[in-house]
Design a protein around this motif. Sequence first.
Motif, PDB file in Angstrom:
ATOM      1  N   ILE A  88     -39.531  32.084  10.720  1.00 32.21           N
ATOM      2  CA  ILE A  88     -40.482  32.768   9.838  1.00 32.21           C
ATOM      3  C   ILE A  88     -40.488  34.267  10.113  1.00 32.21           C
ATOM      4  CG2 ILE A  88     -42.950  33.032   9.333  1.00 32.21           C
ATOM      5  CD1 ILE A  88     -43.165  29.975   9.678  1.00 32.21           C
ATOM      6  N   THR A  89     -40.497  34.652  11.392  1.00 31.00           N
ATOM      7  CA  THR A  89     -40.504  36.087  11.707  1.00 31.00           C
ATOM      8  C   THR A  89     -39.191  36.753  11.305  1.00 31.00           C
ATOM      9  OG1 THR A  89     -39.881  35.583  13.988  1.00 31.00           O
ATOM     10  CG2 THR A  89     -42.217  35.972  13.547  1.00 31.00           C
ATOM     11  N   ILE A 124     -39.547  37.297   7.522  1.00 32.20           N
ATOM     12  CA  ILE A 124     -40.491  38.386   7.232  1.00 32.20           C
ATOM     13  C   ILE A 124     -39.868  39.744   7.589  1.00 32.20           C
ATOM     14  CG2 ILE A 124     -42.719  39.397   7.876  1.00 32.20           C
ATOM     15  CD1 ILE A 124     -43.757  36.519   8.214  1.00 32.20           C
ATOM     16  N   TYR A 135     -39.476  27.277  14.509  1.00 33.16           N
ATOM     17  CA  TYR A 135     -40.041  27.593  13.198  1.00 33.16           C
ATOM     18  C   TYR A 135     -40.640  29.001  13.170  1.00 33.16           C
ATOM     19  CZ  TYR A 135     -39.512  22.829  11.459  1.00 33.16           C
ATOM     20  OH  TYR A 135     -39.008  21.645  11.029  1.00 33.16           O
TER      21      TYR A 135
END
Length: 120
Positions: free
Chosen positions: A13-14, A17, A9
């Motif tokens: 997410i990174t 982003i 996860y």
Amino acid sequence: MTLLIIGTYFVGITLLIGSGFILVGVIGLLKFNDPMTRLHAPTKVGTVGIGMLLIASIVHSFDLGEPSTHELLIMAFLFVTAPISANFIAKVNIHRRACDTPPAPPRDDTWSTLNVEEET
């Protein structure tokens, strides 16, 4: 939740982003008109975006059980060379007179010294 799922996860997410930052940098590169304003988009936003992608790569390699730290060397090289190349591009544009020269600063003898007037 196991550590592998949390790492997956975190990697996702990174990646999102970092991709968002890179997308903003590309849009800024295409949208701005002159070289001096176009310079800010890839150097500032792109560096953060690539940094996030490299962090995702580091975490993913640790999740797979094959730790890799080559990304740290890439990140260090990127963070050192991006400001230097931006400075050179800006200097070339100023020397070619491809941009408006900034106005001269006002006369001020106290900006870099402790030359302050004493209060009476």
